[in-house]
Design an enzyme around this catalytic site. Structure first.
Site, PDB file in Angstrom:
ATOM      1  N   GLY A 199     -13.301 -82.043-114.557  1.00  0.00           N
ATOM      2  CA  GLY A 199     -11.922 -82.221-114.961  1.00  0.00           C
ATOM      3  C   GLY A 199     -11.249 -83.387-114.280  1.00  0.00           C
ATOM      4  O   GLY A 199     -10.028 -83.389-114.082  1.00  0.00           O
ATOM      5  N   HIS A 211     -32.079-107.480-102.429  1.00  0.00           N
ATOM      6  CA  HIS A 211     -32.981-106.481-101.864  1.00  0.00           C
ATOM      7  C   HIS A 211     -33.158-106.652-100.355  1.00  0.00           C
ATOM      8  O   HIS A 211     -33.368-105.658 -99.646  1.00  0.00           O
ATOM      9  CB  HIS A 211     -34.328-106.527-102.581  1.00  0.00           C
ATOM     10  CG  HIS A 211     -34.321-105.781-103.885  1.00  0.00           C
ATOM     11  ND1 HIS A 211     -34.599-104.437-103.963  1.00  0.00           N
ATOM     12  CD2 HIS A 211     -34.039-106.188-105.147  1.00  0.00           C
ATOM     13  CE1 HIS A 211     -34.499-104.040-105.219  1.00  0.00           C
ATOM     14  NE2 HIS A 211     -34.166-105.085-105.963  1.00  0.00           N
ATOM     15  N   HIS A 218     -34.189 -93.797-123.376  1.00  0.00           N
ATOM     16  CA  HIS A 218     -34.397 -93.846-124.822  1.00  0.00           C
ATOM     17  C   HIS A 218     -34.800 -95.242-125.291  1.00  0.00           C
ATOM     18  O   HIS A 218     -35.224 -95.416-126.437  1.00  0.00           O
ATOM     19  CB  HIS A 218     -33.153 -93.359-125.576  1.00  0.00           C
ATOM     20  CG  HIS A 218     -31.904 -94.123-125.268  1.00  0.00           C
ATOM     21  ND1 HIS A 218     -31.090 -93.831-124.201  1.00  0.00           N
ATOM     22  CD2 HIS A 218     -31.321 -95.180-125.895  1.00  0.00           C
ATOM     23  CE1 HIS A 218     -30.057 -94.668-124.187  1.00  0.00           C
ATOM     24  NE2 HIS A 218     -30.175 -95.496-125.203  1.00  0.00           N
ATOM     25  N   SER A 252     -16.432 -95.511-105.719  1.00  0.00           N
ATOM     26  CA  SER A 252     -17.341 -96.034-106.737  1.00  0.00           C
ATOM     27  C   SER A 252     -16.727 -97.281-107.340  1.00  0.00           C
ATOM     28  O   SER A 252     -15.510 -97.371-107.490  1.00  0.00           O
ATOM     29  CB  SER A 252     -17.607 -94.988-107.825  1.00  0.00           C
ATOM     30  OG  SER A 252     -16.405 -94.631-108.480  1.00  0.00           O
ATOM     31  N   HIS A 296     -22.800-102.689-109.298  1.00  0.00           N
ATOM     32  CA  HIS A 296     -22.306-101.314-109.185  1.00  0.00           C
ATOM     33  C   HIS A 296     -22.620-100.818-107.791  1.00  0.00           C
ATOM     34  O   HIS A 296     -23.674-101.119-107.227  1.00  0.00           O
ATOM     35  CB  HIS A 296     -22.998-100.416-110.219  1.00  0.00           C
ATOM     36  CG  HIS A 296     -22.926 -98.950-109.896  1.00  0.00           C
ATOM     37  ND1 HIS A 296     -23.999 -98.257-109.360  1.00  0.00           N
ATOM     38  CD2 HIS A 296     -21.914 -98.055-110.012  1.00  0.00           C
ATOM     39  CE1 HIS A 296     -23.644 -96.997-109.176  1.00  0.00           C
ATOM     40  NE2 HIS A 296     -22.398 -96.849-109.561  1.00  0.00           N
ATOM     41  N   ARG A 326     -10.063 -87.458-113.725  1.00  0.00           N
ATOM     42  CA  ARG A 326      -9.198 -88.314-114.544  1.00  0.00           C
ATOM     43  C   ARG A 326     -10.066 -89.230-115.416  1.00  0.00           C
ATOM     44  O   ARG A 326     -10.788 -90.082-114.909  1.00  0.00           O
ATOM     45  CB  ARG A 326      -8.288 -89.138-113.633  1.00  0.00           C
ATOM     46  CG  ARG A 326      -7.294 -90.012-114.379  1.00  0.00           C
ATOM     47  CD  ARG A 326      -6.326 -90.639-113.386  1.00  0.00           C
ATOM     48  NE  ARG A 326      -5.307 -91.429-114.054  1.00  0.00           N
ATOM     49  CZ  ARG A 326      -5.393 -92.751-114.213  1.00  0.00           C
ATOM     50  NH1 ARG A 326      -6.445 -93.414-113.765  1.00  0.00           N
ATOM     51  NH2 ARG A 326      -4.427 -93.415-114.821  1.00  0.00           N
ATOM     52  N   VAL A 333     -20.658 -94.689-102.871  1.00  0.00           N
ATOM     53  CA  VAL A 333     -21.005 -93.845-101.727  1.00  0.00           C
ATOM     54  C   VAL A 333     -20.147 -92.589-101.822  1.00  0.00           C
ATOM     55  O   VAL A 333     -18.958 -92.659-102.151  1.00  0.00           O
ATOM     56  CB  VAL A 333     -20.806 -94.554-100.372  1.00  0.00           C
ATOM     57  CG1 VAL A 333     -21.931 -95.556-100.121  1.00  0.00           C
ATOM     58  CG2 VAL A 333     -19.463 -95.273-100.284  1.00  0.00           C
TER      59      VAL A 333
END
Length: 308
Positions: free
Chosen positions: A260, A147, A177, A94, A108, A262, A111
């Site tokens: 959990g 695209h 929101h 990522s 961003h 990092r 995979v």
């Protein structure tokens, strides 16, 4: 049934991280990624690479992780409750790139691969990922290029893949929101196991390999544009929207925290500087207003370009 090869996926992901870091360093022209290897107490680990204060990239992170455990976190099993209680392996690359120049978009990509296992039953596996673009100042040619590369990555696997994954991206990267999209979209997919393992893995690789051809030309075109305090303030304001999405809605962030993982690696996606201005609105007719009116709206970018 095609055998599932966890090692093949891991080798690809490690190589992808290497390639992306090398090319982004080359495009930046000065910054270097610094690696931080880590181990997860409950099982697994990863290597986090961060480039800070480069010539072009203000903060960029490219993460590889491979974690495993006895039970899937809620973020991974929410849409498939029958998998709750299975042991799992999860691995992925990522990345988030936050350029300093407001004319260079934030990008961003991700995979990933999951395997959920239970004694006496076949493993359940799926792939996910995609990439999306968050400009601060809109350029149609950049959006069309982004695209077009996304479409070309999907096309060998069926003409329906790009429209499906593109719409999925538009629907997913929405700051609900505020009722506004995070950017101009791209590709997003999850729970992919409709094909056999080899085909699904090939599709994930095609999308992972497409990130650099999609993003690097845009970075190269925009990184020398002059900018000032106005553009910088708008960039920091829009970065606030990015933070809101990642902390409230992003499944990857939630999975990492719930499993959990990092924390420093999970939250490396957040920009180094950001601002929130109360009830701010762009000046009518400005470039900032144009971003909201012409770019942060649902749109078929390839149709507007004649589907070239």
């Amino acid at each position: 049934m095609t055998d599932v090869s966890v090692d093949s996926v891991k080798d690809y992901l490690l190589g992808l991280q290497d390639r992306i870091c090398a090319e982004l360093e080359e495009e930046d022209g000065g910054g270097r990624f610094h690696e931080d290897s880590w181990q997860r107490e409950a099982g697994g680990g990863g290597r986090t690479r961060v480039l800070a204060e480069g010539n072009v990239i203000e903060k960029g992170g490219v993460n590889f992780s491979h974690v495993f455990g006895d039970e899937l976190p809620p973020a991974a099993s929410a849409s498939r409750p029958e998998l709750a209680g299975r042991s799992f392996q999860a691995m992925g690359v990522s990345l988030v790139i936050h350029p300093r120049n407001p004319y260079v978009p934030t990008s961003h990509a991700n995979v990933r691969f999951f395997v959920a296992e239970k004694p006496g039953e076949d493993p359940v596996w799926w792939f996910g990922g995609g990439f999306d673009l968050t400009p601060f100042y809109g350029y149609e040619e950049d959006c069309v290029h982004w695209h077009r590369v996304a479409r070309d990555a999907c096309e060998p696997f069926g003409e329906d893949i790009y429209p499906e994954f593109s719409k999925w991206c538009d629907d997913y990267f929405v700051i609900r929101h505020r009722n506004e999209p995070r950017g101009i979209g791209g590709l997003f997919f999850d729970d992919l196991n409709r094909f056999d393992f080899d085909t699904s893995f090939a599709l994930m690789r095609s999308i992972g390999d497409a990130y650099l051809p999609a993003y690097r030309p845009i970075m190269n075109r925009r990184k020398h544009i002059e900018w000032g305090e106005r553009e910088r303030n708008f960039q920091l304001y829009r970065r606030g929207r990015y933070v809101e999405f990642n902390l409230v809605y992003d499944r990857g962030t939630l999975f990492g925290l719930q499993s959990g993982g990092r924390t420093e690696s999970i939250l490396m996606s957040l920009p180094p500087l950001v601002r929130w201005d109360y009830d701010w609105h762009p000046e009518p007719g400005s470039a900032e207003a144009e971003l909201h009116e012409r770019f942060l709206v649902p749109r078929d970018w390839l149709a507007s370009a004649g589907n070239r």
